[in-house]
Design an enzyme around this catalytic site. Sequence first.
Site, PDB file in Angstrom:
ATOM      1  N   GLU A  33     -31.132 -13.157 -71.751  1.00 13.89           N
ATOM      2  CA  GLU A  33     -29.788 -13.720 -71.783  1.00 13.89           C
ATOM      3  C   GLU A  33     -28.797 -12.689 -71.267  1.00 13.89           C
ATOM      4  O   GLU A  33     -28.754 -11.561 -71.759  1.00 13.89           O
ATOM      5  CB  GLU A  33     -29.414 -14.147 -73.214  1.00 13.89           C
ATOM      6  CG  GLU A  33     -27.992 -14.655 -73.373  1.00 13.89           C
ATOM      7  CD  GLU A  33     -27.636 -15.813 -72.421  1.00 13.89           C
ATOM      8  OE1 GLU A  33     -28.267 -16.858 -72.513  1.00 13.89           O
ATOM      9  OE2 GLU A  33     -26.732 -15.629 -71.572  1.00 13.89           O
ATOM     10  N   CYS A  42     -23.599 -24.214 -74.797  1.00 21.37           N
ATOM     11  CA  CYS A  42     -23.353 -25.043 -75.984  1.00 21.37           C
ATOM     12  C   CYS A  42     -22.626 -24.266 -77.078  1.00 21.37           C
ATOM     13  O   CYS A  42     -21.592 -24.690 -77.580  1.00 21.37           O
ATOM     14  CB  CYS A  42     -24.685 -25.584 -76.507  1.00 21.37           C
ATOM     15  SG  CYS A  42     -24.536 -26.476 -78.042  1.00 21.37           S
ATOM     16  N   GLY A 178     -15.488 -39.171 -68.402  1.00 23.03           N
ATOM     17  CA  GLY A 178     -16.819 -39.007 -68.988  1.00 23.03           C
ATOM     18  C   GLY A 178     -16.677 -38.331 -70.346  1.00 23.03           C
ATOM     19  O   GLY A 178     -15.584 -38.290 -70.937  1.00 23.03           O
ATOM     20  N   HIS A 441     -24.380 -48.096-101.529  1.00 22.42           N
ATOM     21  CA  HIS A 441     -23.021 -48.619-101.430  1.00 22.42           C
ATOM     22  C   HIS A 441     -22.092 -47.720-102.228  1.00 22.42           C
ATOM     23  O   HIS A 441     -22.446 -47.327-103.328  1.00 22.42           O
ATOM     24  CB  HIS A 441     -22.974 -50.036-102.002  1.00 22.42           C
ATOM     25  CG  HIS A 441     -21.588 -50.600-102.060  1.00 22.42           C
ATOM     26  ND1 HIS A 441     -20.946 -51.052-100.928  1.00 22.42           N
ATOM     27  CD2 HIS A 441     -20.719 -50.756-103.095  1.00 22.42           C
ATOM     28  CE1 HIS A 441     -19.735 -51.485-101.269  1.00 22.42           C
ATOM     29  NE2 HIS A 441     -19.570 -51.311-102.585  1.00 22.42           N
TER      30      HIS A 441
HETATM   31  P1  NAI Z   1     -19.721 -37.177 -66.661  1.00 14.07           P
HETATM   32  O1  NAI Z   1     -20.747 -37.343 -65.620  1.00 14.07           O
HETATM   33  O2  NAI Z   1     -19.973 -37.667 -68.052  1.00 14.07           O
HETATM   34  O3  NAI Z   1     -18.363 -37.900 -66.160  1.00 14.07           O
HETATM   35  C1  NAI Z   1     -17.739 -37.556 -64.956  1.00 14.07           C
HETATM   36  C2  NAI Z   1     -16.776 -38.666 -64.556  1.00 14.07           C
HETATM   37  O4  NAI Z   1     -15.980 -38.195 -63.466  1.00 14.07           O
HETATM   38  C3  NAI Z   1     -17.478 -39.929 -64.091  1.00 14.07           C
HETATM   39  O5  NAI Z   1     -17.008 -41.033 -64.827  1.00 14.07           O
HETATM   40  C4  NAI Z   1     -17.089 -40.011 -62.611  1.00 14.07           C
HETATM   41  O6  NAI Z   1     -16.956 -41.335 -62.139  1.00 14.07           O
HETATM   42  C5  NAI Z   1     -15.751 -39.281 -62.583  1.00 14.07           C
HETATM   43  N1  NAI Z   1     -15.384 -38.752 -61.253  1.00 14.07           N
HETATM   44  C6  NAI Z   1     -16.177 -38.070 -60.395  1.00 14.07           C
HETATM   45  N2  NAI Z   1     -15.481 -37.749 -59.268  1.00 14.07           N
HETATM   46  C7  NAI Z   1     -14.213 -38.215 -59.429  1.00 14.07           C
HETATM   47  C8  NAI Z   1     -13.022 -38.196 -58.622  1.00 14.07           C
HETATM   48  N3  NAI Z   1     -12.996 -37.634 -57.421  1.00 14.07           N
HETATM   49  N4  NAI Z   1     -11.898 -38.771 -59.111  1.00 14.07           N
HETATM   50  C9  NAI Z   1     -11.904 -39.363 -60.323  1.00 14.07           C
HETATM   51  N5  NAI Z   1     -12.991 -39.398 -61.130  1.00 14.07           N
HETATM   52  C10 NAI Z   1     -14.132 -38.843 -60.687  1.00 14.07           C
HETATM   53  O7  NAI Z   1     -19.359 -35.630 -66.633  1.00 14.07           O
HETATM   54  P2  NAI Z   1     -18.670 -34.669 -67.700  1.00 14.07           P
HETATM   55  O8  NAI Z   1     -17.785 -35.410 -68.630  1.00 14.07           O
HETATM   56  O9  NAI Z   1     -18.073 -33.589 -66.854  1.00 14.07           O
HETATM   57  O10 NAI Z   1     -19.893 -34.117 -68.528  1.00 14.07           O
HETATM   58  C11 NAI Z   1     -20.904 -33.348 -67.891  1.00 14.07           C
HETATM   59  C12 NAI Z   1     -22.185 -33.399 -68.662  1.00 14.07           C
HETATM   60  O11 NAI Z   1     -22.064 -32.731 -69.892  1.00 14.07           O
HETATM   61  C13 NAI Z   1     -22.633 -34.809 -68.935  1.00 14.07           C
HETATM   62  O12 NAI Z   1     -23.979 -34.919 -68.583  1.00 14.07           O
HETATM   63  C14 NAI Z   1     -22.459 -34.954 -70.409  1.00 14.07           C
HETATM   64  O13 NAI Z   1     -23.446 -35.803 -70.977  1.00 14.07           O
HETATM   65  C15 NAI Z   1     -22.583 -33.526 -70.928  1.00 14.07           C
HETATM   66  N6  NAI Z   1     -21.793 -33.375 -72.137  1.00 14.07           N
HETATM   67  C16 NAI Z   1     -22.195 -34.004 -73.274  1.00 14.07           C
HETATM   68  C17 NAI Z   1     -21.439 -33.935 -74.418  1.00 14.07           C
HETATM   69  C18 NAI Z   1     -21.877 -34.690 -75.628  1.00 14.07           C
HETATM   70  O14 NAI Z   1     -23.037 -35.066 -75.682  1.00 14.07           O
HETATM   71  N7  NAI Z   1     -21.007 -34.951 -76.602  1.00 14.07           N
HETATM   72  C19 NAI Z   1     -20.197 -33.171 -74.468  1.00 14.07           C
HETATM   73  C20 NAI Z   1     -19.861 -32.581 -73.218  1.00 14.07           C
HETATM   74  C21 NAI Z   1     -20.647 -32.678 -72.117  1.00 14.07           C
END
Ligand code: NAI
Length: 462
Positions: A33, A42, A178, A441
């Site tokens: 690391e 994370c 997202g 409950h």
């Molecule tokens: P995401 O893939 O979830 O969402 C990205 C969004 O940006 C999409 O809806 C897309 O249509 C939009 N987009 C792309 N280009 C664009 C543009 N030019 N203009 C406007 N909108 C545009 O990506 P995100 O939120 O960055 O997350 C990345 C990864 O991290 C994901 O795989 C997610 O699952 C993971 N993650 C998971 C978490 C959780 O499980 N709670 C928390 C944070 C991240």
Amino acid sequence: MASYDVIVIGSGPGGYVSAIRCAQLGLKTACVEGRDTLGGTCLNVGCIPSKALLHASHQLHEAQHNFAKMGLIAEDPKVDWVKMQGYKTEVIDGNTKGIEFLFKKNKIDWLKGWGSIPAAGQVKVGDDIHQAKHIIIASGSEPSSLPGIEIDEKTVVTSTGALALDKIPSKMVVIGAGVIGLELGSVYARLGTEVEVIEFLDDITAGMDGEVQKTFLRILKKQGLKFTMGAAVQSVSVKKGKATVSYVKRKKDTTHKLETDVVLVATGRRPYVDGLRLDALGVILTARGQIQTDAHYATSVPGIYAIGDAITGPMLAHKAEDEGMAVAEILAGQAGHVNYDVIPGVIYTHPEVATVGQTEEQLKEAGRAYKAGKFSFMGNGRAKANFAADGFVKILADTTTDRILGAHIIGPMAGDLIHEVCVAMEFGAAAEDLARTCHAHPTYSEAVREAALACGDGAIHS
Ligand code: NAI
């Protein structure tokens, strides 16, 4: 220089869990690391710090909106941003030190520095070359920006910068509806920032159950977040600390500009494999830059394995952890396995959103006969008492066999509630199995049982 059975590259949830499991199974293990602390994205700049800020900002929301309703007087609560950041740092420290403790306990060597693979069987860290029978790449992912957008982590930020802003901005534009955009957008909206989300698609949280998407959008709008859907961000320019976002509304093909203090770019992540020398080794990547692996996490080069965000599949910490354990078990001669049909996804907004298995849209597309049992938290006594009755549980089951095919929850503690459905699905349960299980409950979990009852003769409280 030392010799190991396994060297894991990367100490995020995939890497550190894999290292611990390898050690538990009797393999001499080291983990490389390069950060100053263990835990990867994370623990350092992702799940854990964002959850600290989500928790703190939710408490503020409760104090502002619900305390008075319960006879609690906490007039005009204020935010001390420096202290809130300090709380976040303490949470990170506690967690990263916890991994260090677990490494010592399991006799795992932490090889400090950024690793590369000069050849199969060798990992180079600094000037030292260590020998390893097996190498597991768990190098994770990094934010992927858009062309025309330069990240400075001050005015134009990724999730990393958004977790450590100097001050709470008056206005923030979030690119991408997202998981990251909505979680961090929620944090700042609760702290008083005017948040506007610009999303390329016509729906938020692409790929989620359509009914959940609609309810989620309604709730987020009620919380004050603004949305511009069907809009493609083209560029961001920064002048004197202010940003101007240019976007095109896709249907009308009109260009618009928006001025803001901070832009959060949340348009996805890409595998992080820089510096590993995968090209020279002949490790095959997919067209999307992910490391290609077989069902046993073996790459195209014998002795080199890969897991987590660096390979295909959802970029989720718990998916990486499961793969980490599975590959360790495989290397120890056991039958490691991950059931990709039962990987939950959770969005830690308030209310939370949780999902597992198939959506209605996927089932319809597959032509599968299914029934949907739905129960609103309005019928759940505990949720009503806690001002958390907005949302629902939906369970999807096969029409003929009653086998559970998916579950979608938006509501209080959805991220915890989903797991009883995950366990049920792992055991191939029918909705009736959940419906016949006694649930205490008053709990939020009763809503899950009611949704299961709704797959049969009907829920009681709706
Ligand atoms: P995401 O893939 O979830 O969402 C990205 C969004 O940006 C999409 O809806 C897309 O249509 C939009 N987009 C792309 N280009 C664009 C543009 N030019 N203009 C406007 N909108 C545009 O990506 P995100 O939120 O960055 O997350 C990345 C990864 O991290 C994901 O795989 C997610 O699952 C993971 N993650 C998971 C978490 C959780 O499980 N709670 C928390 C944070 C991240």
